[in-house]
Design a protein around this motif. Structure first.
Motif, PDB file in Angstrom:
ATOM      1  N   LEU A 293      -1.125  -0.609  11.866  1.00 31.95           N
ATOM      2  CA  LEU A 293      -1.230  -1.913  11.212  1.00 31.95           C
ATOM      3  C   LEU A 293      -0.626  -3.009  12.084  1.00 31.95           C
TER       4      LEU A 293
ATOM      5  N   VAL B 181       2.939  -0.460   4.246  1.00 32.73           N
ATOM      6  CA  VAL B 181       2.083   0.723   4.123  1.00 32.73           C
ATOM      7  C   VAL B 181       3.010   1.938   4.049  1.00 32.73           C
TER       8      VAL B 181
ATOM      9  N   VAL C  69       0.858  -1.188   0.000  1.00 34.75           N
ATOM     10  CA  VAL C  69       0.000   0.000   0.000  1.00 34.75           C
ATOM     11  C   VAL C  69       0.896   1.241   0.000  1.00 34.75           C
TER      12      VAL C  69
ATOM     13  N   SER D 294      -6.877   0.223   3.552  1.00 32.10           N
ATOM     14  CA  SER D 294      -6.514  -0.343   2.256  1.00 32.10           C
ATOM     15  C   SER D 294      -5.795  -1.673   2.437  1.00 32.10           C
ATOM     16  N   ALA D 295      -4.828  -1.707   3.345  1.00 31.54           N
ATOM     17  CA  ALA D 295      -4.083  -2.949   3.590  1.00 31.54           C
ATOM     18  C   ALA D 295      -5.009  -4.062   4.043  1.00 31.54           C
TER      19      ALA D 295
ATOM     20  N   ALA E 125       0.994   4.852  10.301  1.00 34.01           N
ATOM     21  CA  ALA E 125       0.271   3.763   9.624  1.00 34.01           C
ATOM     22  C   ALA E 125       0.830   2.408  10.020  1.00 34.01           C
ATOM     23  N   TYR E 126       2.162   2.286  10.051  1.00 35.22           N
ATOM     24  CA  TYR E 126       2.760   1.011  10.452  1.00 35.22           C
ATOM     25  C   TYR E 126       2.409   0.672  11.905  1.00 35.22           C
TER      26      TYR E 126
ATOM     27  N   LEU F  82      -4.508   4.216   4.892  1.00 39.14           N
ATOM     28  CA  LEU F  82      -3.504   3.230   4.502  1.00 39.14           C
ATOM     29  C   LEU F  82      -3.800   1.880   5.137  1.00 39.14           C
ATOM     30  N   VAL F  83      -4.157   1.889   6.401  1.00 40.58           N
ATOM     31  CA  VAL F  83      -4.429   0.631   7.098  1.00 40.58           C
ATOM     32  C   VAL F  83      -5.684  -0.028   6.546  1.00 40.58           C
TER      33      VAL F  83
END
Length: 375
Positions: free
Chosen positions: A197, A182, A138, A162-163, A193-194, A159-160
């Motif tokens: 996630l 991401v 992503v 989407s992942a 985002a990481y 982003l999360v």
């Protein structure tokens, strides 16, 4: 409030997958990746570049496969490579099928971008049949339109989400041999985002700050972003994205890992910025030593200090040390202890020989420490 010991890095627990013969996640070493920038259809040029990346220490190399000519060359590239090859696929699912059949160890593809559920199923079947992993990638610069409309702009939540959407497409096909990235060029966005996630999934995470910039700017940006995540235990494999040759990405990746004490490879140089007290040209000496010692893979440390202010103290903490002295005569330290002097004219060659000898000594000791299987 409890404070974690200052050197502690408590790694996030992730499940382990295999990318070719390289384990990613779990308790496996954090791997360093890069990506070629040659035309993949030019197999010989691509193989030559992969070879340089391998020499620099790359664990995994990604190549772009945008067309039939690229996937047609992939088989030759995979056979020549000594490390697993990831095929970068964007929108055309047939390139993924061709890459899997050509021997790619991993497909970089977002399942939601390739069309129907039937196409996703075909890619999953090809990956499973060929022992391929999948890397969901992503990117803040290419988020789905509906997520941009929902959130208004790229943000960690987008982003999360989407992942997780892409992950569900694989999980629904009972496919779990995947890792996720991401990425964003904004380090605050990427790190957040990481972090989110990492709380939501148990799969391995591939770290990167995308479009980071040139060698200096991109190194700084990536070191802050990737380093912050690794410090907090997040990340199982990394790629430093630079507008530079791919082997430079590998070297920077290892420097990040070495600095955090996560994984060591080659010579760790401790050197001063130099000043008027220096007994030799520290800057040029360090540049020359880094170039001449780039072939050393065994982890060891070398201090190069221009004068006696901090030199002896730093030398006590390194395998080999050199401290500038007066009248072109400098002190050499071995295992932290003063050992002998060396003249200015002989210094660089002398240090190179000492480092090579120390590396050979360490390697021999490691071989001797392995029990003979026949005993």
């Amino acid at each position: 409030m409890s404070i974690r010991p200052w050197r502690d890095i408590i790694r996030r627990k992730s499940r382990q997958i295999m990318v070719g013969n390289v384990p990613v996640g779990g308790d496996a070493p954090i791997t360093v990746q890069t990506m070629t920038n040659t035309l993949t259809a030019d197999a010989n040029a691509t193989i030559e570049q992969i070879r340089r990346c391998e020499e620099a220490g790359a664990d995994i190399v990604r190549v772009s496969c945008p067309d039939v000519e690229s996937t047609a060359a992939l088989g030759k590239i995979v056979r020549a490579a000594r490390v697993p090859i990831v095929a970068d696929i964007h929108f055309h699912y047939k390139r993924a099928l061709e890459a899997a059949d050509a021997g790619a160890a991993c497909l970089r593809i977002n399942p939601g971008n390739i069309g129907s559920d039937e196409r996703v199923g075909e890619v999953v079947r090809a990956a499973r049949a060929n022992g391929c992993a999948i890397r969901i990638g992503v990117n803040a610069g290419s988020l789905e339109r509906d997520l941009l409309e929902k959130y208004g702009e790229p943000c960690p939540e987008a982003l999360v989400e989407s992942a997780l959407d892409h992950i569900k497409l694989l999980e629904d096909k009972d496919f779990r041999n995947y890792k996720v990235a991401v990425k964003a060029s904004d380090i605050f966005l990427a790190v957040a985002a990481y972090q989110q996630l990492a709380e939501a999934v148990d799969c391995p995470l591939h770290l990167g700050i995308t479009e980071a910039g040139g060698l200096i700017g991109g190194t700084v940006k990536s070191s802050i972003g990737i380093g912050s995540l690794l410090w907090f235990g997040i990340g199982d494999t990394i790629r430093v994205s630079l507008s530079a040759e791919p082997e430079e990405e590998v070297r920077v990746g290892y420097e990040i890992l070495k600095t955090l004490g996560i994984r060591n490879r080659g010579v760790r140089v401790v050197s001063c910025p130099s000043c008027a007290r220096q007994g030799f040209d520290v800057i040029r000496t360090v540049q020359t030593l880094e170039d001449r010692l780039a072939h050393i893979r065994t982890p060891l440390s070398l201090s190069v200090l221009g004068c006696v202010v901090n030199g002896p103290g730093e030398a006590r903490e390194t395998d080999i040390g050199i401290t500038g002295g007066g009248q072109g005569k400098h002190m050499v330290y071995l295992s932290g202890v003063t050992d002998h002097h060396v003249q200015d004219a002989d210094m660089v060659d002398h240090i190179v020989r000492l480092v090579e000898a120390k590396a050979a000594e360490i390697e021999a000791a490691q071989i001797d420490a392995v029990p003979d299987a026949a005993e």
